[in-house]
Structures are given as C-alpha cells and as structure tokens.
Design an enzyme around this catalytic site. Structure first.
Site, short mmCIF file in Angstrom:
data_model
loop_
_atom_site.label_atom_id
_atom_site.label_comp_id
_atom_site.label_asym_id
_atom_site.label_seq_id
_atom_site.Cartn_x
_atom_site.Cartn_y
_atom_site.Cartn_z
N LYS A 218 0.84 -1.20 0.00
CA LYS A 218 0.00 0.00 0.00
C LYS A 218 0.87 1.25 0.00
O LYS A 218 1.74 1.41 0.85
CB LYS A 218 -0.90 0.00 1.25
N ASP A 223 -2.76 10.15 3.88
CA ASP A 223 -4.13 9.72 4.15
C ASP A 223 -4.81 10.71 5.10
O ASP A 223 -4.61 10.66 6.30
CB ASP A 223 -4.11 8.31 4.76
N LYS A 230 -9.88 12.36 9.19
CA LYS A 230 -9.24 11.92 10.43
C LYS A 230 -9.13 13.07 11.41
O LYS A 230 -9.06 14.22 11.00
CB LYS A 230 -7.82 11.42 10.12
N ASP A 241 1.78 6.52 5.29
CA ASP A 241 0.80 5.50 4.89
C ASP A 241 1.24 4.78 3.61
O ASP A 241 0.49 3.98 3.05
CB ASP A 241 -0.58 6.16 4.71
N ASP A 300 -12.17 6.63 4.64
CA ASP A 300 -10.90 6.42 5.34
C ASP A 300 -10.43 4.97 5.24
O ASP A 300 -9.30 4.66 5.58
CB ASP A 300 -11.03 6.86 6.80
N GLU A 302 -9.51 3.42 2.69
CA GLU A 302 -9.11 3.55 1.29
C GLU A 302 -8.10 2.49 0.87
O GLU A 302 -8.05 2.09 -0.28
CB GLU A 302 -8.56 4.95 1.03
N ARG A 304 -7.78 -0.69 1.36
CA ARG A 304 -8.30 -1.95 0.82
C ARG A 304 -8.82 -1.80 -0.61
O ARG A 304 -8.78 -2.74 -1.39
CB ARG A 304 -9.37 -2.52 1.78
N1 BES Z 1 -3.98 4.35 7.15
C1 BES Z 1 -5.05 4.07 8.01
C2 BES Z 1 -4.68 3.08 9.13
C3 BES Z 1 -3.62 3.49 10.12
C4 BES Z 1 -3.98 3.98 11.35
C5 BES Z 1 -2.29 3.33 9.83
C6 BES Z 1 -3.01 4.31 12.28
C7 BES Z 1 -1.32 3.66 10.75
C8 BES Z 1 -1.68 4.14 11.98
C9 BES Z 1 -6.20 3.45 7.25
O1 BES Z 1 -6.37 3.91 5.96
C10 BES Z 1 -7.45 3.76 8.01
O2 BES Z 1 -7.74 4.91 8.18
N2 BES Z 1 -8.15 2.74 8.46
C11 BES Z 1 -9.36 2.94 9.19
C12 BES Z 1 -10.31 1.85 8.77
C13 BES Z 1 -11.69 2.04 9.34
C14 BES Z 1 -12.35 3.24 8.74
C15 BES Z 1 -12.48 0.79 9.06
C16 BES Z 1 -9.04 2.83 10.67
O3 BES Z 1 -8.26 1.96 11.06
O4 BES Z 1 -9.55 3.64 11.43
ZN ZN Z 2 -7.55 5.70 5.84
ZN ZN Z 3 -4.62 4.61 5.01
#
Ligand code: BES
Ligand code: ZN
Ligand code: ZN
Length: 455
Positions: A218, A223, A230, A241, A300, A302, A304
């Site tokens: 990825k 992000d 966020k 990210d 968020d 994104e 996947r």
């Molecule tokens: N890039 C983030 C995940 C992340 C969080 C990476 C903290 C490193 C540190 C990812 O894109 C994300 O935001 N995931 C969401 C998924 C949720 C909306 C199902 C998350 O983990 O909050």
């Molecule tokens: Zn995200």
């Molecule tokens: Zn992300």
C-alpha cells in the site's frame, strides 16, 4: 582520533546491564546477557540492538576507528557479525534533511576474526550492509514530508533506485489505469492534485516460467481520511501511509542486488487520499474489473480499495504466492501495539514461513484469525460488499476479510498489517524516532528462504 576496542562478552558471563558499555579506558566491554529486560528478544535481535548502541556511542565520543573483538560470539559467527553490522547501520540513521548539517565523522569499523572465517564473514557483512543501507533508503522515503512526496516524486524515486539494477519498472499512469480498469486506485486518488499510479517492479532471478512471488504494498502518499476526515492529532503520521509500498520496493531491489534465485514482482498502488471537489464520497460505488461492486461507506478505509486492484493485478501476473503489506488499520495497533504486526492469510504453511522469516530478522508478526462468521459484516444493501464492517470491533480482521475477496484464485496469500510498527514514536531498539522500514527485511528474508522452494 580516538580508537576503540570493543569486546563482546559471551552469553554465559554474569549478567551485565544490557546493553550498557563499560568504559575501561579505550576498551569497552559489552554484555550480551540480561534476563530481565529482553527476555523475548532473540539473540540475533539483541546483537542488532548492541550494534545500534555501539554506533551511537562511537559517535558521541567522536571515535573514528573501532575494532570489534568477537571471539565470544556464538556460531555461526558470520550471521552474528551481520546482525551487529545491521544494527550499526540502522542505528546510525537519522532523518535530517531539514536539520542543520552536522559534522558527521564516519566511523571505520573492523571486526577481528580468525583467518578461516574471514571470507565468509566478509560476504555476510557485505550483504548485511546492502540490506541495511536499503532499509535506510526506505525509511527516507517514508519520512519525507507529504507535500514533497506524492505519487510523481515516488515514481521518480523508484526510477532512481532501480537504475542500474536487474529490475524492470513499469508505471501505469492514470490513463493506463483507466484503460485497464483499475477503478479502485483511480477512485481513491480522484481528489488529489497528482494523479495516482500503479508501480510494478520485476526481478527475475529464478527459473524461466516459474510463477512469481508477488509482493503488494500500500502506498497512500498521504491519508487525510478523505471526507471521513481523520482527527488532527497525529494525522501527520499518515505521511507514512506508504510504508508498505516502500518496503516492497526496497525488498525487490534488495533481492536483485543479492542476486537471489527467485522470480519476484512488486506491485505498488500509489495515490493520495485527499478532500476536494473531485474526491470520492461516502455512498459512492466502485465496480472492480473482476465484477465485484463495493459500496464505500467510509472514505478512510481507502487502503483496501487500492489493494483490491493490486491483488487483481497479482492474479493477472500468475502469482503463485502473494504477500501484501500495508498500514491498513488502527485496529491492529489497538490489538498488538507498536512492536508487533498482524498477519492473516489463507495458507498456514506460508503464514508460518513469514513468521519464521520475521523472527530471523527481529520483526514480530502475530496471527489474527480470518473469522468467517464476521464475513457477513461486509454485506451491503447497495452492492456486493461494503468497504467497512458494521461493528467497531475486530477492524483488522474485517480488513483482512475484505482483501480475501480479491485474492487470486489458486494463490497462497498472506496479509501483513504493519500499522503499529511502521513508525517509532520514540527511540525503539536501534531505530531513531520516525519511520522504521518495518517489514522490509522480512520480505527480503522470505525471498531468500523461498527461492527454489515449490510452495
Ligand atoms: N492508514 C489508516 C490506518 C492506520 C492507522 C495506519 C493508524 C497507521 C496508523 C487506514 O487507511 C485507516 O484509516 N483505516 C481505518 C479503517 C476504518 C475506517 C475501518 C481505521 O483503522 O480507522
Ligand atoms: Zn484511511
Ligand atoms: Zn490509510
């Protein structure tokens, strides 16, 4: 000029404070033994930590030359030396592009070994240097400020890195992505100033016609969360990210430099997840080129969407095994914290291989179950799937279950969620604060261990 002689004591010696450096004039003794502090750190990793401590100490005192006496180290000695050298190179790294230039005196490090072992040690040290130096390059890319490192700059960095190596580079720019139907990447990248891309790096060191080992990483260059924005605190970490993509890039280049007998392909979907008039919205539906439609209920989640396209590509590349690596969920950080990454997959042997490769290089992975009962959380009224689950629980597993829907038929697959250890908030083991490059060395080790192995 201060010359240093460093003696490393054996593990049988009485416990010394680990890994403190006892000063006896210009001689230093390092104990390898401390039960209390580092019970779950394997010896190899302890040696890397020592390497990191040695190099930082040498710098503090301004040494320019150092001899490390190793007669007490456990066999195989070449491996032990490689670990110390790795620790030194990784431990010396700082991201200091925006710092005033410091007077870095280089330290000339020699290992004192028996003549019979010299040549093997030399080879191991050379390879360790190649790998650790590349890992620092990977960390540099991750640490760059987001506005200076979008998809365009990333592609430029890839070009520079593969130049002169046995690696071929293919970049699918937005027009090709459109033509070839990679809508996931395009959708996520829609709101950004720079168009998204799919970067593909190939190294053929294995038999002709052998189906490749495919790494998928990825690379969200930043992000923001998109319209599901966020919170501001620590949002800046999301410049990293793309840590999975950087690890994949580094690993393919490393396997080429080491001339490993394996066919490996790195697929790195690359985009910026921003807000703006063109950005994708909650409620949008993406129909992937394999026919599956996805209702986006959270912009968020994104990663996947982007990885789904890369997994589809992995199938087109006839992958025999796919290992994807991503900073995918905050949930895995809740579960495992900053020192351990999550691992999931459809093949227990491959999962075991990856965990063992990780142990060899000091990176821990803990398996999370792909609980099939949770699959129904991804069901949608609007499309085949939703991109997030309905419950706030088990987010890392839901992420894995989503990716599982796009895994190439007939391929073994493992998913690594490195959202915890990709970044060190404070000094950790031999890593200065910032990007660690976590996962890179595990991927390299997998390439080395699996070469010639029929999966
Ligand atoms: N890039 C983030 C995940 C992340 C969080 C990476 C903290 C490193 C540190 C990812 O894109 C994300 O935001 N995931 C969401 C998924 C949720 C909306 C199902 C998350 O983990 O909050
Ligand atoms: Zn995200
Ligand atoms: Zn992300």
């Amino acid at each position: 000029v201060i010359n240093k002689l460093i003696k490393i004591a054996s593990t049988d010696d009485p416990p010394t404070l680990f890994p403190s450096l006892g000063d006896e004039g210009r001689e230093f003794h390092i104990g390898l033994y401390d039960q209390k502090k580092l019970r779950d750190v394997p010896l190899n990793e302890a040696l890397r930590i020592i390497g990191g401590r040695i190099i930082n100490h040498l710098r503090e005192v301004g040494a320019s030359k150092c001899f490390i006496v190793t007669h007490c180290l456990e066999e195989p000695l070449p491996d032990s030396l490689a670990c110390i050298a790795e620790g030194m190179i990784l431990g010396a790294y700082r991201y200091e592009r925006f710092k005033p230039p410091r007077k870095t005196v280089s330290v000339d490090v020699s290992f004192v070994v028996k003549r019979q072992q010299a040549s093997s040690c030399r080879t191991h040290l050379k390879n360790a240097t190649t790998v650790a130096t590349l890992q620092n390059t990977v960390r540099d890319i991750i640490n760059e400020p987001p506005s200076l490192c979008g998809p365009d700059r990333f592609v430029q960095l890839v070009r520079n890195l593969v130049r002169g190596q046995d690696v071929t580079l293919q970049v699918l720019a937005a027009t090709q992505l459109k033509k070839q139907g990679y809508v996931g990447i395009l959708t996520v990248g829609k709101g950004a100033d720079e168009p998204p891309a799919m970067v593909i790096v190939r190294y053929r060191g294995g038999r002709r016609g052998e189906r490749p080992l495919v790494f998928v990483g990825k690379a969200i260059m930043f992000d923001t969360g998109g319209y599901c924005l966020k919170p501001p605190k620590d949002m800046w970490h999301m410049k990293g990210d793309m840590a999975g993509g950087a690890a994949v890039l580094g690993a393919v280049v490393a396997l080429a430099k080491l001339q490993c007998p394996v066919n490996v392909i790195g697929i790195i979907p690359c985009a910026k997840n921003l807000v703006g008039p063109l950005a994708y919205l909650p409620g949008d539906v993406v129909t992937f080129k394999n026919g599956k439609s996805v209702h986006v209920t959270n912009t968020d989640a994104e990663g996947r969407l982007l990885l789904a396209d890369a997994l589809i590509r992995a199938e087109e590349e006839r992958a025999q095994a796919v290992i994807d690596i991503a900073t995918l969920t905050g949930s895995v950080v809740r579960a495992l914290g900053p020192a351990v990454a999550g691992i999931m997959g459809n093949d227990h042997d491959l999962i075991r291989h990856v965990i063992e490769a990780g142990e060899e290089v000091g990176e821990s992975f803990w398996e999370l179950p792909l609980v099939s009962e949770y699959r129904e959380q991804l069901k949608s009224e609007v499309a085949d799937l939703e991109n997030v689950g309905k419950s706030p629980n088990a987010g890392a597993i839901i992420g894995g279950l989503f990716l599982n829907e796009f895994v190439p038929k007939g391929a073994k697959w493992v998913h690594l969620d490195i959202a915890g250890p990709f970044f060190a908030e404070k000094h950790w083991r031999y890593y200065a604060p910032g990007a660690t490059g976590f996962g890179f060395r595990t991927l390299v080790k997998i390439g080395q261990n699996l070469s010639g192995v029929i999966l």
